[in-house]
Enzyme design. Structure first.
Site, short mmCIF file in Angstrom:
data_model
loop_
_atom_site.label_atom_id
_atom_site.label_comp_id
_atom_site.label_asym_id
_atom_site.label_seq_id
_atom_site.Cartn_x
_atom_site.Cartn_y
_atom_site.Cartn_z
N ALA A 120 93.59 -26.41 -106.40
CA ALA A 120 93.79 -27.58 -106.27
C ALA A 120 93.46 -28.18 -107.99
CB ALA A 120 92.19 -27.77 -105.89
N HIS A 121 93.80 -28.80 -108.61
CA HIS A 121 93.20 -29.78 -110.33
C HIS A 121 92.49 -28.82 -110.71
CE1 HIS A 121 91.26 -32.60 -107.91
NE2 HIS A 121 90.80 -32.96 -108.66
N ASN A 122 92.53 -29.49 -112.12
CA ASN A 122 92.04 -28.57 -112.55
C ASN A 122 90.81 -27.29 -113.38
OD1 ASN A 122 91.97 -31.80 -112.70
ND2 ASN A 122 91.06 -31.62 -114.61
#
Length: 185
Positions: free
Chosen positions: A102-104
């Site tokens: 996922a993001h980050n």
């Protein structure tokens, strides 16, 4: 290979291999000796939505994905761009098929992940970790270095470096075996 899409401003190092039907979104950075297998998506928007009275507003995902040297990403895996900044796959990481990053997220050097692992947003995974198939990792946590996690385990919180974990919530293997025996009774 055929039908792969490389969007604007993507940078590549030397000796990269991009198989068929891969999509790499704009501005992502790919290092040297990177292999991305068929059907993978690098840099799609992360799952960012803010509730409102009528449903959800999309939060713009304006960051990038950075993949360092000697990384291999299996078929049909997804690495989402960060909300801001970078989602980072460090050098030497090996990701199997059907993995969601996922993001980050930041995945440390030489970590390996088997099929169907899911890493939720803003999690930091240490170096030299090994995740069995279908491991789920909660968001906004830190997984230490040299953490080994058995298949189908769930990690709901921070873990210490050098841990070996199994089950849900993921616990030490001896505790998991004792608990399993009790569950049968």
């Amino acid at each position: 290979y055929p039908n792969s899409v490389i969007e604007d401003n993507v940078s590549f190092g030397d000796n990269c291999l991009i198989y068929a039907n891969v999509s790499i979104y704009h501005d992502c950075k790919i290092g040297n000796n990177v292999t991305i297998h068929s059907g993978s998506v690098i840099g799609a928007d992360g799952f960012g939505f803010a509730p409102n009275q009528d449903g959800y507003d999309k939060i713009p995902q304006i960051g990038i994905v950075k993949i360092e040297d000697n990384v291999e990403i299996g078929a049909n895996s997804c690495v989402d761009r960060s909300t801001m900044g970078q989602t980072i796959i460090r050098k030497g990481v090996k990701i199997d098929n059907l993995v969601q990053v996922a993001h980050n997220v930041e995945i440390g050097e030489n970590t390996v992940m088997s099929a169907q692992v899911g890493i939720a947003g803003s999690t930091k995974v240490g170096s030299w970790c090994m995740f069995g198939g279908q491991v789920g990792v909660a968001g906004h946590i830190k997984v230490g270095d040299h953490v080994n996690v058995g298949a189908q385990s769930g990690i709901p919180g921070n873990t210490k470096s050098g841990s070996t974990l199994m089950g849900y919530p993921a616990i030490e293997p001896k505790q998991f075996a004792r608990s399993s025996a009790i569950f049968k009774k």
